[in-house]
Each structure stands twice: as C-alpha cells, then as structure tokens.
Design a protein around this motif. Sequence first.
Motif, PDB file in Angstrom:
ATOM      1  N   MET B 376       6.865  48.188  80.249  1.00  0.00           N
ATOM      2  CA  MET B 376       6.868  49.272  81.246  1.00  0.00           C
ATOM      3  C   MET B 376       7.332  48.774  82.598  1.00  0.00           C
ATOM      4  O   MET B 376       8.025  49.481  83.330  1.00  0.00           O
ATOM      5  N   THR B 377       6.954  47.551  82.945  1.00  0.00           N
ATOM      6  CA  THR B 377       7.418  46.995  84.210  1.00  0.00           C
ATOM      7  C   THR B 377       8.933  46.852  84.192  1.00  0.00           C
ATOM      8  O   THR B 377       9.629  47.217  85.143  1.00  0.00           O
ATOM      9  N   LEU B 378       9.426  46.350  83.054  1.00  0.00           N
ATOM     10  CA  LEU B 378      10.866  46.189  82.887  1.00  0.00           C
ATOM     11  C   LEU B 378      11.569  47.533  83.074  1.00  0.00           C
ATOM     12  O   LEU B 378      12.561  47.651  83.807  1.00  0.00           O
ATOM     13  N   ALA B 379      11.030  48.556  82.410  1.00  0.00           N
ATOM     14  CA  ALA B 379      11.637  49.885  82.495  1.00  0.00           C
ATOM     15  C   ALA B 379      11.596  50.401  83.929  1.00  0.00           C
ATOM     16  O   ALA B 379      12.553  50.999  84.416  1.00  0.00           O
ATOM     17  N   LEU B 389      19.321  44.744  86.190  1.00  0.00           N
ATOM     18  CA  LEU B 389      18.948  45.649  85.106  1.00  0.00           C
ATOM     19  C   LEU B 389      19.854  46.882  85.072  1.00  0.00           C
ATOM     20  O   LEU B 389      20.641  47.113  85.985  1.00  0.00           O
ATOM     21  N   ALA B 390      19.692  47.651  83.978  1.00  0.00           N
ATOM     22  CA  ALA B 390      20.638  48.730  83.706  1.00  0.00           C
ATOM     23  C   ALA B 390      20.744  49.712  84.869  1.00  0.00           C
ATOM     24  O   ALA B 390      21.831  50.150  85.236  1.00  0.00           O
ATOM     25  N   GLY B 391      19.602  50.051  85.470  1.00  0.00           N
ATOM     26  CA  GLY B 391      19.594  51.060  86.515  1.00  0.00           C
ATOM     27  C   GLY B 391      20.443  50.681  87.708  1.00  0.00           C
ATOM     28  O   GLY B 391      21.042  51.537  88.355  1.00  0.00           O
ATOM     29  N   PHE B 392      20.519  49.386  88.017  1.00  0.00           N
ATOM     30  CA  PHE B 392      21.317  48.940  89.152  1.00  0.00           C
ATOM     31  C   PHE B 392      22.774  49.352  88.974  1.00  0.00           C
ATOM     32  O   PHE B 392      23.416  49.865  89.887  1.00  0.00           O
ATOM     33  N   ALA B 461      13.883  47.846  75.318  1.00  0.00           N
ATOM     34  CA  ALA B 461      13.607  46.916  76.421  1.00  0.00           C
ATOM     35  C   ALA B 461      14.812  46.024  76.658  1.00  0.00           C
ATOM     36  O   ALA B 461      15.239  45.802  77.795  1.00  0.00           O
ATOM     37  N   ILE B 462      15.388  45.528  75.548  1.00  0.00           N
ATOM     38  CA  ILE B 462      16.546  44.645  75.688  1.00  0.00           C
ATOM     39  C   ILE B 462      17.704  45.404  76.329  1.00  0.00           C
ATOM     40  O   ILE B 462      18.373  44.907  77.247  1.00  0.00           O
ATOM     41  N   LEU B 463      17.904  46.656  75.877  1.00  0.00           N
ATOM     42  CA  LEU B 463      19.002  47.439  76.433  1.00  0.00           C
ATOM     43  C   LEU B 463      18.771  47.749  77.903  1.00  0.00           C
ATOM     44  O   LEU B 463      19.704  47.710  78.714  1.00  0.00           O
ATOM     45  N   ALA B 464      17.528  48.074  78.269  1.00  0.00           N
ATOM     46  CA  ALA B 464      17.239  48.334  79.676  1.00  0.00           C
ATOM     47  C   ALA B 464      17.571  47.111  80.516  1.00  0.00           C
ATOM     48  O   ALA B 464      17.971  47.209  81.667  1.00  0.00           O
ATOM     49  N   LEU B 465      17.427  45.960  79.868  1.00  0.00           N
ATOM     50  CA  LEU B 465      17.691  44.704  80.572  1.00  0.00           C
ATOM     51  C   LEU B 465      19.188  44.442  80.697  1.00  0.00           C
ATOM     52  O   LEU B 465      19.685  44.100  81.771  1.00  0.00           O
ATOM     53  N   VAL B 466      19.915  44.624  79.597  1.00  0.00           N
ATOM     54  CA  VAL B 466      21.292  44.119  79.579  1.00  0.00           C
ATOM     55  C   VAL B 466      22.358  45.200  79.551  1.00  0.00           C
ATOM     56  O   VAL B 466      23.540  44.896  79.709  1.00  0.00           O
ATOM     57  N   ALA B 467      21.979  46.467  79.318  1.00  0.00           N
ATOM     58  CA  ALA B 467      22.992  47.505  79.121  1.00  0.00           C
ATOM     59  C   ALA B 467      23.967  47.565  80.287  1.00  0.00           C
ATOM     60  O   ALA B 467      25.137  47.864  80.110  1.00  0.00           O
ATOM     61  N   GLY B 468      23.467  47.263  81.488  1.00  0.00           N
ATOM     62  CA  GLY B 468      24.325  47.336  82.661  1.00  0.00           C
ATOM     63  C   GLY B 468      25.448  46.330  82.644  1.00  0.00           C
ATOM     64  O   GLY B 468      26.611  46.682  82.470  1.00  0.00           O
ATOM     65  N   PHE B 469      25.088  45.063  82.779  1.00  0.00           N
ATOM     66  CA  PHE B 469      26.169  44.083  82.965  1.00  0.00           C
ATOM     67  C   PHE B 469      26.909  43.748  81.688  1.00  0.00           C
ATOM     68  O   PHE B 469      28.035  43.294  81.728  1.00  0.00           O
ATOM     69  N   LEU B 470      26.276  44.012  80.529  1.00  0.00           N
ATOM     70  CA  LEU B 470      26.945  43.647  79.287  1.00  0.00           C
ATOM     71  C   LEU B 470      27.976  44.687  78.873  1.00  0.00           C
ATOM     72  O   LEU B 470      29.062  44.371  78.398  1.00  0.00           O
ATOM     73  N   PHE B 471      27.622  45.954  79.054  1.00  0.00           N
ATOM     74  CA  PHE B 471      28.464  47.008  78.476  1.00  0.00           C
ATOM     75  C   PHE B 471      29.385  47.694  79.463  1.00  0.00           C
ATOM     76  O   PHE B 471      30.270  48.415  79.068  1.00  0.00           O
ATOM     77  N   LYS B 472      29.136  47.475  80.762  1.00  0.00           N
ATOM     78  CA  LYS B 472      29.842  48.307  81.729  1.00  0.00           C
ATOM     79  C   LYS B 472      31.356  48.215  81.568  1.00  0.00           C
ATOM     80  O   LYS B 472      32.047  49.236  81.521  1.00  0.00           O
ATOM     81  N   GLY B 473      31.860  46.992  81.427  1.00  0.00           N
ATOM     82  CA  GLY B 473      33.307  46.798  81.347  1.00  0.00           C
ATOM     83  C   GLY B 473      33.929  47.545  80.184  1.00  0.00           C
ATOM     84  O   GLY B 473      34.819  48.387  80.361  1.00  0.00           O
ATOM     85  N   SER B 474      33.414  47.256  78.989  1.00  0.00           N
ATOM     86  CA  SER B 474      34.018  47.878  77.812  1.00  0.00           C
ATOM     87  C   SER B 474      33.774  49.380  77.803  1.00  0.00           C
ATOM     88  O   SER B 474      34.613  50.152  77.333  1.00  0.00           O
ATOM     89  N   TYR B 475      32.624  49.791  78.364  1.00  0.00           N
ATOM     90  CA  TYR B 475      32.341  51.227  78.444  1.00  0.00           C
ATOM     91  C   TYR B 475      33.389  51.935  79.279  1.00  0.00           C
ATOM     92  O   TYR B 475      33.959  52.946  78.867  1.00  0.00           O
ATOM     93  N   ILE B 476      33.651  51.383  80.456  1.00  0.00           N
ATOM     94  CA  ILE B 476      34.625  52.040  81.341  1.00  0.00           C
ATOM     95  C   ILE B 476      35.979  52.112  80.663  1.00  0.00           C
ATOM     96  O   ILE B 476      36.641  53.154  80.636  1.00  0.00           O
ATOM     97  N   GLU B 477      36.353  50.996  80.036  1.00  0.00           N
ATOM     98  CA  GLU B 477      37.656  50.948  79.387  1.00  0.00           C
ATOM     99  C   GLU B 477      37.770  52.039  78.325  1.00  0.00           C
ATOM    100  O   GLU B 477      38.781  52.724  78.209  1.00  0.00           O
ATOM    101  N   MET B 478      36.688  52.199  77.560  1.00  0.00           N
ATOM    102  CA  MET B 478      36.732  53.166  76.463  1.00  0.00           C
ATOM    103  C   MET B 478      36.728  54.597  76.988  1.00  0.00           C
ATOM    104  O   MET B 478      37.593  55.405  76.649  1.00  0.00           O
ATOM    105  N   VAL B 479      35.750  54.900  77.856  1.00  0.00           N
ATOM    106  CA  VAL B 479      35.520  56.294  78.229  1.00  0.00           C
ATOM    107  C   VAL B 479      36.635  56.840  79.102  1.00  0.00           C
ATOM    108  O   VAL B 479      36.982  58.015  79.022  1.00  0.00           O
ATOM    109  N   THR B 480      37.219  55.992  79.928  1.00  0.00           N
ATOM    110  CA  THR B 480      38.217  56.512  80.849  1.00  0.00           C
ATOM    111  C   THR B 480      39.533  56.852  80.161  1.00  0.00           C
ATOM    112  O   THR B 480      40.433  57.388  80.798  1.00  0.00           O
TER     113      THR B 480
END
Lengths: 102, 644
Positions: B376-379, B389-392, B461-480
């Motif tokens: 919960m703290t992580l979230a 974290l992802a929210g940032f 929990a893992i995704l809340a931790l890493v979803a931001g910096f791990l996926f942002k690049g490939s996400y942008i590339e795909m969605v745009t």
Amino acid sequence: MMEITLSHYLILSTILFAIGLVGVLKRTNLLMLFFATEILLNAVNIGFAAISRYYGDLTGQMFAFFVIAIAASEVAVGLGLLIIWFKRSGDIDLTSMTSMKG
Amino acid sequence: MEFYLYLALFSPLVGSLVAGLFGARPKTLLTGLFTSTLLFTALVSSTILLVHILDGGDIIHVELMTWMATGDLYIPFGFVVDQVSVVMMMVVTLVSTVVHIYSIGYMDHDKGFNRFFSYLSAFVFSMMILVMSDNFAGLFIGWEGVGLCSWLLIGFWYHKESATWAANEAFIMNRIADLAMLIGMFLIYWTTGSLQYDIAFAEFAHVDVETLTTIGIFLFIGAMGKSAQFPLHTWLADAMEGPTPVSALIHAATMVTAGVYLVVRANPLYDLIPDVGYFIASLGAFVAMFAASMALVNRDMKRIIAYSTLSQLGYMFVAAGLGAYWVALFHLMAHAFFKALLFLGAGNVMHAMDDELDPFKMGGLKKHMKWTWIMMTLASVALAGIYPLAGFFSKDLILEVAFVEHHYILYAVLLITAMMTAFYSFRLISLIFHGTERHKQHGFHPHETYTFVLIAMSPLAILALVAGFLFKGSYIEMVTTLLPATEYHIHSPIVFWIMTIGTQLLVGLSIAYAYRKYEHAKIDKKIEDNFFYKLLINQWYIPHFYEEYITKPYRELSMIAWKQVDLKIVDASVDGIANIFYKTGEATHNMQDGNLSTMLRWMVAGTAVLLILAVAFTTGYLMLLLAFIVGYLYVNRLRREYVR
C-alpha cells in the motif's frame, strides 16, 4: 262493379300482415301464435302472387310455393315440439315458459 | 492472431456462464479457479496480441457476424485490436486476473461465492467488448454491460439496504448519461451514415463545426456518467458499498476509465473541436481538485481511495481534453495498476479489521501486516507521483502538458491537487499502519491475509514500481502510430528541472506533513468545527442538494402524477368506460325475461326501427324525426311493461 287492381291485393296483404303481427305480439297461447305466424306468411304470399301476376313474372309465385313449403315444415316441427311441451307441462301458455330468463 | 482475439474476448464469457450455473449453490472452489484460469488465458492471449502489435504487426480487424443490416444501416459484431485497444485489453485482463485470484481469498467465507465470480467474469467480458468493438454500437453494448455488472456487484450484498440504494444510484446516474451518449451516437449516424469508427471519423472532416460540437458534447456527457465526473460523481463514492475487489477492478481500474477511453478513441472528433476539449480539460481539473478536497477529511478508508480515483480521472480528462491522448491513456494504465493495488490492500486491511473502515480506529498495523503495508505504501508513493514510480511518469507528464499548452491555471490547479493527493494518501497510510495500536481498544485482532493473495497482488506492485520507466518508451512508440504524436517538452532545461524538482519537493513535503500530523491520530476539535471541514466532510453538501432539490421534488411530482393524473384521469376514464357497459347491462338485463312474447315485441320493434330508418333516409329527415318519436313511445311502452 269495381275492378280489382293490384293495390287491392296489396292492401289486403297489408291488413292480413297487420292482423298477423298483432296476433304474434298479443297472443299468449302457443297454438294461436302458430296461427298468427301462418297469417303473416300467407299475407306475404298474397303479395307475392299478386305482384307476380301484375308483372307477368312467375318468380314471385315460385317464391310463394317455397314459403308454403317452409310454413308446412315449420308447423310440422313446431306442433311436434308443442305436443311434447304439452305432455310435460300440461299447458301451452307462453307466460309460463320463462326458463330463458336472463 | 484472430484466434487469440476470440480467445481473449470469449474466455471470460465462458467462465461467467459456467460459474453462473453454480450460482445458487453453496461455495465451490472450482468456480473461482475455473474463472481465474480462463481470465489468465485471456491475459496470455492479450499479451500475445500486444507483442504482435509491438513488433509492428498489422492491426487485427475481424467481423464475427452481421448484427443489423437494414437499408443503409449496417452494424456488424466487429472487433479490432489496435494500439489503443490492446493497451486497454492488457490493463483489463491483467487487473481482472489479479482481482479474480485475490477474490478467491477475499470472498472465502461468503455465501455468494459462485455468484460473485459469475458477475465478475461477466463484467470482464462486457469490458472487453467495450474496448475491442470497432463501432459505437458495439461499444454501447459493452458500455451497458459493464453498467449492469456494476449494478449487480455494488448491490452484491443485497440484504443491506445501503448497498441496494448505492447500486440503484449508480445505475440511474449512468442511465442519465447514457441517454446523452445515445443521442450522440444517433447524431453520428445522422451526419456520417455509419457507426464504424474508421468511416465515421473519416466523414467528420466534411461536417460543420456546430454539429461536431453537439456530437462531442453529447458523447462527453456519456463519458461523464461512466467516469463519474461532476455533477454525476456522487455514485462513485457510494459504490464503495460493494465488495472491495469490485471496487478495485470496476470502480478504480477499468470501468470508470471507459469515459476516458471513449474520448481517447474519438480523438479525431475532439481534435476538430478544441473548445469542447478545453471544457473537458477544465472540468477535469476542477474534478481533480474537488474530489481531492473531499478525500482530505473523509474518515472512511474506501471512500478516500474512491475520491482519489475520481481525482485521477480528472487528471486523465485534462490530458485528453488538451489533445494529449496518449498521455491520458498512459496515466489510465499506470493508475489502473497502483489504484487496484491500493484497493486490494485496503481489502486486506478490512479483512484484518473485521470490515472496519474508519482509519482512526486502526494504527500500527504495519507490525501485523508487513506485506500489505509495503504494497500500500508503494501504491501511495506511485499515486503521489514520486520518482521513479509509475505515477511520476504519467502524472507529471499531465502537469507538463498543461504547462506546455500554456494553460497555467490548469497547471496550478493540478499542482495543488498533486500536493493534496500526496497528503490524503499518506494521511491514510499513516493512520492505518503507523502510530499507536488504537485497534486494541476496539478489540480487533488484525492478521495478515493468505499468502497466495499477496502473491496475486505482487504483479501489480511490481508494475506500480516499474511501469513508468520501463514501458514509457515502447508505449509511446506503439501508441503514437494511432494517436496524435505530440511531444510535450519544456524547451528550457532550467524550467524543466525547476518544475520537476519543485513538484517532487512539494509532494515530498506534503507526505512528511501528513505523516507527522496523523502519526498520533489526534482528532482536532477546533478543525472539526471549522466551516470548511464541515463543507468537505459533507461532500460540499452536493448529495444533500440532490436529495433536497432533485429527489424530493421528483418524488412530489411523482405523487402528483400518481394521485392526480393516473388515478383521477387515466384510471377514471378506463373505469368509466367499463362502468358504462356494466350499467347498461345492469339496466337492460330485465329485457331477457324469458317470455317469448316480449322477445317477439323487441324483434318487431327492431324491425320497425330499421324499416322506418330506411324509409326516412330515402324520403327525408322529417320522417326520421317522426320515426324517432314513434319508436321512442313504443320502446317506452315496452319498458313500462316489463318493469311491471
């Protein structure tokens, strides 16, 4: 001596019809009701025959024959029913026949 | 690939139907395992599709069958997996798989165990239809489907009056919005002749702005209902009456984001009408702050998180309204992970505390529930938007969007809201997990939940931790490739660093303040007497306002419609007609006295009337009058006779 025209026949027919109608409406004896019906039918028959003669067309007289035949069969059936009714109830007064009262 | 599409779509349905067969039976663990397995299958299929799309594969577009084909109207059951819907599919299947497994533990002792899983899987199926449909009509089916499942699940404990009330409130509010949505869809069909996304969007270029604005507004009202935007927001907090896994899945991660999805999906429309977009953004910013303000003081754990959801939905609408559709979708995804985690953690706490919701009665739970505390703290850290974290990555991006687009007021509102978010999140964490163990006075014996539940939560929990910096690049590339690829960069690096670090500092300070203030959970009487506190704890008196000025007048109106209109006009005329026949029958049944003579007289009378009428119509109306008089006299005489 006055000549007898079509209107005389029709007037006779009408008078007979009226008598028959009054009989149908007023009589309470079932047998008398049959008589009145006969008068009605024969009043019509006079009309048929007279007009048929007047136009020289036999259709009206044919019709009158049919009416006589039907009247006969009606009386045959009707009298049969009347006799049965008389045997059962002992009178043929219309006022006593109220089993269909609503 | 089509196979995986159908697998992802229909496995939740199969699970729901099978679990539904056992609906009335006592708990069978099998239904939980079966539906979870099928959900996992859907998750794997979605992942395969995601990999396919990520590799630059073709968009998968299939037509299952024709639904409606009359005249020019042609609506198929068509499904599309493109860059946007695959993101939604991943979010939906991932969160729902976790929630399904979690629910096996959470609903362990519930009588409606099988029923719960049937509803939950039915929800996932509806949501999949909503995100995968290739036309507005299919989206609407899913839209109504999730609405229905939401109603079923909020009112899951239907013996509780408050639960049924909340369920009905949610359903009715959504109906109001859905009407607008339907009107929007009708307008789209009216102007473009099709409800298929691709055809309709291509046609929009030739439609005048007024019509587009109307369409945009009506569709957005539909989105407001589902995403609980002001003034249709009250149902979301009340929806917390449902079981907590439902709150996590439906009222935080997936269904309430459908409104954002709709706006993102209809981006070619909203690109053409920036004024409506700006309104959406302004409303979003308002709701973000408005909801956060209510979360500041609330004393109900689940409601605080619900307001937080509302607030984050506001953020998403700001991004979507300003044309940053990919940012909105990114925040939607990141938010789904950490918000679901937060809710599931709250569920663990509720279980440990025998369904107690007041955090002021808890405290010091970190000793008993270490893993829940960590998660919960992580979230909450992710929600507050602390690096890395992802929210940032998602939330700060929205702030940047507002800044780059020169909407400084929106930026300021969002910044303050970010501080408020950090404050209320850590107020909650501090009250629940830190400080003295106040629950001892209330006689609770908290304990950590099942291990498999914690393991089920860990992917989130893992995704809340890493979803931001791990996926942002490939996400942008795909969605745009599908959404407008606007880059949001602050040109001056100094401004960028000041803003980023400044935001982090402010948020950090809010967290520290919340920790300090609520460590001992002192209830400050002076604050509670404050006017603003009263305003906030009563939710700005909006439910009260609705009750007083909408529900009650409506009830009065209904009473009038019932007592005056229905009883005195509608019922009276129907009864009147029936009465005429009844009275006529009553008055004339004496005619049937069974006497042949009377019947013959009536017959003669009838014949005479007909005869006279026939004569009269051929000779003149004077005769008619005469006939009436004669007829009347005759009939009167007859009447007198049989009355006698």
